[in-house]
Design a protein around this motif. Structure first.
Motif, PDB file in Angstrom:
ATOM      1  N   VAL A  41     -39.337 -64.055 -48.250  1.00  0.00           N
ATOM      2  CA  VAL A  41     -37.910 -64.271 -47.965  1.00  0.00           C
ATOM      3  C   VAL A  41     -37.332 -65.129 -49.083  1.00  0.00           C
ATOM      4  N   GLU A  42     -36.942 -64.449 -50.142  1.00  0.00           N
ATOM      5  CA  GLU A  42     -36.343 -65.156 -51.271  1.00  0.00           C
ATOM      6  C   GLU A  42     -35.236 -64.308 -51.879  1.00  0.00           C
ATOM      7  N   GLY A  43     -34.295 -65.002 -52.516  1.00  0.00           N
ATOM      8  CA  GLY A  43     -33.156 -64.304 -53.092  1.00  0.00           C
ATOM      9  C   GLY A  43     -31.886 -65.102 -52.853  1.00  0.00           C
ATOM     10  N   THR A  44     -30.750 -64.450 -53.005  1.00  0.00           N
ATOM     11  CA  THR A  44     -29.464 -65.127 -52.916  1.00  0.00           C
ATOM     12  C   THR A  44     -28.541 -64.407 -51.947  1.00  0.00           C
ATOM     13  N   VAL A  45     -27.827 -65.210 -51.160  1.00  0.00           N
ATOM     14  CA  VAL A  45     -26.847 -64.691 -50.203  1.00  0.00           C
ATOM     15  C   VAL A  45     -25.473 -65.210 -50.601  1.00  0.00           C
ATOM     16  N   ARG A  46     -24.465 -64.338 -50.548  1.00  0.00           N
ATOM     17  CA  ARG A  46     -23.086 -64.768 -50.778  1.00  0.00           C
ATOM     18  C   ARG A  46     -22.330 -64.715 -49.451  1.00  0.00           C
ATOM     19  N   LEU A  47     -21.641 -65.810 -49.129  1.00  0.00           N
ATOM     20  CA  LEU A  47     -20.927 -65.919 -47.855  1.00  0.00           C
ATOM     21  C   LEU A  47     -19.455 -66.236 -48.096  1.00  0.00           C
ATOM     22  N   LYS A  48     -18.632 -65.802 -47.171  1.00  0.00           N
ATOM     23  CA  LYS A  48     -17.195 -66.046 -47.231  1.00  0.00           C
ATOM     24  C   LYS A  48     -16.822 -67.003 -46.096  1.00  0.00           C
ATOM     25  N   LEU A  49     -16.239 -68.137 -46.453  1.00  0.00           N
ATOM     26  CA  LEU A  49     -15.848 -69.154 -45.485  1.00  0.00           C
ATOM     27  C   LEU A  49     -14.328 -69.097 -45.305  1.00  0.00           C
ATOM     28  N   TYR A  50     -13.878 -68.973 -44.072  1.00  0.00           N
ATOM     29  CA  TYR A  50     -12.435 -68.870 -43.856  1.00  0.00           C
ATOM     30  C   TYR A  50     -12.060 -69.206 -42.417  1.00  0.00           C
ATOM     31  N   LYS A  51     -11.318 -70.280 -42.242  1.00  0.00           N
ATOM     32  CA  LYS A  51     -10.720 -70.668 -40.961  1.00  0.00           C
ATOM     33  C   LYS A  51     -11.683 -70.529 -39.768  1.00  0.00           C
ATOM     34  N   GLY A  52     -12.807 -71.234 -39.872  1.00  0.00           N
ATOM     35  CA  GLY A  52     -13.753 -71.276 -38.754  1.00  0.00           C
ATOM     36  C   GLY A  52     -14.802 -70.182 -38.764  1.00  0.00           C
ATOM     37  N   SER A  53     -14.675 -69.218 -39.654  1.00  0.00           N
ATOM     38  CA  SER A  53     -15.651 -68.127 -39.687  1.00  0.00           C
ATOM     39  C   SER A  53     -16.487 -68.191 -40.953  1.00  0.00           C
ATOM     40  N   VAL A  54     -17.712 -67.733 -40.841  1.00  0.00           N
ATOM     41  CA  VAL A  54     -18.593 -67.610 -42.003  1.00  0.00           C
ATOM     42  C   VAL A  54     -19.260 -66.237 -41.908  1.00  0.00           C
ATOM     43  N   ASN A  55     -19.098 -65.441 -42.953  1.00  0.00           N
ATOM     44  CA  ASN A  55     -19.628 -64.080 -42.949  1.00  0.00           C
ATOM     45  C   ASN A  55     -20.413 -63.798 -44.216  1.00  0.00           C
ATOM     46  N   VAL A  56     -21.553 -63.144 -44.040  1.00  0.00           N
ATOM     47  CA  VAL A  56     -22.341 -62.700 -45.185  1.00  0.00           C
ATOM     48  C   VAL A  56     -21.618 -61.511 -45.822  1.00  0.00           C
ATOM     49  N   VAL A  57     -21.362 -61.601 -47.132  1.00  0.00           N
ATOM     50  CA  VAL A  57     -20.686 -60.503 -47.825  1.00  0.00           C
ATOM     51  C   VAL A  57     -21.530 -59.929 -48.959  1.00  0.00           C
ATOM     52  N   GLY A  58     -22.687 -60.547 -49.224  1.00  0.00           N
ATOM     53  CA  GLY A  58     -23.574 -60.015 -50.256  1.00  0.00           C
ATOM     54  C   GLY A  58     -24.948 -60.630 -50.165  1.00  0.00           C
ATOM     55  N   ARG A  59     -25.951 -59.856 -50.526  1.00  0.00           N
ATOM     56  CA  ARG A  59     -27.316 -60.384 -50.566  1.00  0.00           C
ATOM     57  C   ARG A  59     -28.107 -59.608 -51.611  1.00  0.00           C
ATOM     58  N   LYS A  60     -28.986 -60.334 -52.341  1.00  0.00           N
ATOM     59  CA  LYS A  60     -29.838 -59.701 -53.347  1.00  0.00           C
ATOM     60  C   LYS A  60     -31.168 -60.434 -53.386  1.00  0.00           C
ATOM     61  N   SER A  61     -32.233 -59.711 -53.740  1.00  0.00           N
ATOM     62  CA  SER A  61     -33.560 -60.329 -53.761  1.00  0.00           C
ATOM     63  C   SER A  61     -34.508 -59.571 -54.674  1.00  0.00           C
ATOM     64  N   PRO A  62     -35.353 -60.326 -55.416  1.00  0.00           N
ATOM     65  CA  PRO A  62     -36.402 -59.653 -56.200  1.00  0.00           C
ATOM     66  C   PRO A  62     -37.454 -59.028 -55.288  1.00  0.00           C
ATOM     67  N   LYS A  63     -37.478 -59.425 -54.011  1.00  0.00           N
ATOM     68  CA  LYS A  63     -38.446 -58.879 -53.044  1.00  0.00           C
ATOM     69  C   LYS A  63     -37.748 -57.926 -52.060  1.00  0.00           C
ATOM     70  N   SER A  64     -36.633 -57.372 -52.465  1.00  0.00           N
ATOM     71  CA  SER A  64     -35.815 -56.537 -51.575  1.00  0.00           C
ATOM     72  C   SER A  64     -36.582 -55.311 -51.061  1.00  0.00           C
ATOM     73  N   LEU A  65     -36.392 -54.998 -49.788  1.00  0.00           N
ATOM     74  CA  LEU A  65     -36.950 -53.788 -49.185  1.00  0.00           C
ATOM     75  C   LEU A  65     -35.891 -52.699 -49.059  1.00  0.00           C
ATOM     76  N   TYR A  66     -34.689 -53.004 -49.506  1.00  0.00           N
ATOM     77  CA  TYR A  66     -33.589 -52.043 -49.434  1.00  0.00           C
ATOM     78  C   TYR A  66     -33.746 -51.014 -50.546  1.00  0.00           C
ATOM     79  N   SER A  67     -33.732 -49.740 -50.177  1.00  0.00           N
ATOM     80  CA  SER A  67     -33.900 -48.667 -51.167  1.00  0.00           C
ATOM     81  C   SER A  67     -32.680 -47.764 -51.149  1.00  0.00           C
ATOM     82  N   LEU A  68     -31.855 -47.866 -52.167  1.00  0.00           N
ATOM     83  CA  LEU A  68     -30.650 -47.046 -52.248  1.00  0.00           C
ATOM     84  C   LEU A  68     -30.999 -45.561 -52.281  1.00  0.00           C
TER      85      LEU A  68
END
Length: 407
Positions: free
Chosen positions: A344-371
């Motif tokens: 479990v390593e890599g970087t997550v990008r989150l958007k903070l806005y008026k009480g909410s926090v949402n994941v809007v991006g994630r990337k990892s050298p150990k990614s299991l996601y296959s386009l």
């Protein structure tokens, strides 16, 4: 009452905040048990000046005063392991108070060994969870320790009685403590909680003055802010590209979350002792961290591992809430959780806005996601015809069941 327990305790380590309650407890221990009191005050990131606690303890004639900054240990060894599990009690509570208790208990026992104390003492009431958390910790680490819980022993059963005792023994009382406190507060680097008084009716919305770590989401900035959090082996290690220690990282996320009104929770929870209580919690940095960790697991954790973690999480969270941090079953679950975090390593990008926090991006050298596997365009790695047999086999029992019903 005075002197009734003389000789039963020689030296006691008291968890001491310097506030009215623990100051009264300190004097009460001296008068009731006629014993030496050693104080332990922990800086868990509660945001209060701790030197006044030292001066107060000296005023009581305390010889051995321990004041320690345990923020790094707190986040590294308690908060982070818990966050690897995505732990939430009753689906909502990030366990801010619960996770601080085992650390305080651990240090009290270590100090007791160091100074040769035969007892430890805490200021938790006989109605709440904290007495259980402290004492399960004490007994797990030193089975023969004597535990003193004044709220279960003394006759000072009201705020007025406490103030009377304080005045009788010349214990300084902050002016705002002379009236009824509007609510009870507990704070550390992970969260701040409020209970009681103005919050006791669960139908009435908590007044805005209860909140202290977060701005009202409606008054938060009108522009969203993006934050990137980097993980290694399931733990956050950097914010916006800057490497930070565990405590510094959580402090940074608290600033960001507080500014955007993130992490407020109004919860009616089930205490371990059996009653329901209402708490108002603010966990700004923890809420961001929780979402970020979920985000990095989405791209790095195998489905079977992720789902198994989600199955055991409520059990793990309940163990922490109920005070079983030092139990073998919590340690067993921790080993399983930690095993799952190896990639479990890599970087997550989150958007903070008026009480909410949402994941809007994630990337990892150990990614299991296959386009190449999930694309809607033509591909050469997945034969869609294979799905037919997969579906037919999974449908077999349903078809047999339906035939049996028709016969």
């Amino acid at each position: 009452m005075s002197g009734s327990k003389r000789g039963s305790v020689k030296k006691v380590v008291l968890a001491y905040s310097g506030g009215l309650d623990t100051s009264v407890i300190l004097k009460w221990l001296q008068t009731t048990y006629d014993c030496e009191v050693v104080t332990f005050t922990a800086d868990l990131g509660q945001g209060e000046e701790l030197e006044p606690a030292r001066k107060k303890a000296e005023m009581f004639g305390v010889k051995q005063i321990f004041i320690e900054d345990v923020r790094e240990e707190f986040v590294r060894d308690f908060v982070f392991p818990m966050f690897r599990a995505n732990a939430m009690y009753e689906g909502l509570y990030l366990l801010g108070t619960s996770i601080a208790r085992p650390l305080i208990a651990k240090r009290q026992i270590e100090i007791a060994r160091e100074v040769g104390a035969d007892a430890v003492c805490h200021g938790a009431t006989g109605k709440g969870n904290d007495q259980v958390r402290f004492e399960l910790g004490y007994y797990a680490l030193k089975p023969d320790i004597k535990v003193i819980a004044p709220w279960r022993e003394w006759e000072l059963n009201s705020r007025t009685a406490l103030i009377d005792f304080a005045e009788k023994h010349q214990i300084p009382i902050a002016k705002d403590k002379r009236g009824e406190a509007p609510f009870s507060v507990d704070a550390n680097l992970l969260h701040i909680s409020a209970e009681g008084k103005v919050l006791e009716d669960p139908w009435v919305e908590a007044p805005d003055f209860v909140y202290s770590r977060t701005v009202d989401p409606e008054k938060a900035p009108d522009t969203p802010e993006y934050v990137e959090i980097e993980f290694r082996k399931g733990d956050a290690v950097a914010v916006n590209g800057q490497a930070l220690s565990p405590a510094a990282l959580l402090t940074k996320l608290n600033e960001l979350g507080g500014k955007h009104g993130i992490g407020r929770l109004d919860l009616l929870e089930n205490r371990f002792v059996g009653m329901k209580s209402r708490g108002i919690y603010e966990t700004p940095g923890g809420t961001i961290l929780h979402m970020a960790h979920r985000g990095i697991e989405q791209v790095t954790l195998d489905r079977g591992a992720a789902h198994l973690k989600d199955e055991i999480m409520p059990r793990y969270a309940e163990l922490i809430y109920n005070g079983f941090w030092f139990s073998p079953e919590r340690e067993m679950l921790q080993a399983l959780i930690d095993k799952s975090q190896e990639n479990v390593e890599g970087t997550v990008r989150l958007k903070l806005y008026k009480g909410s926090v949402n994941v809007v991006g994630r990337k990892s050298p150990k990614s299991l996601y296959s386009l190449s596997h999930v694309t809607f365009e033509a591909d050469s790695v997945y034969d869609q015809k294979d799905a037919q047999g997969f579906i037919k086999l999974n449908a077999l029992r349903l078809r047999l069941l339906n035939r049996q019903k028709q016969s």
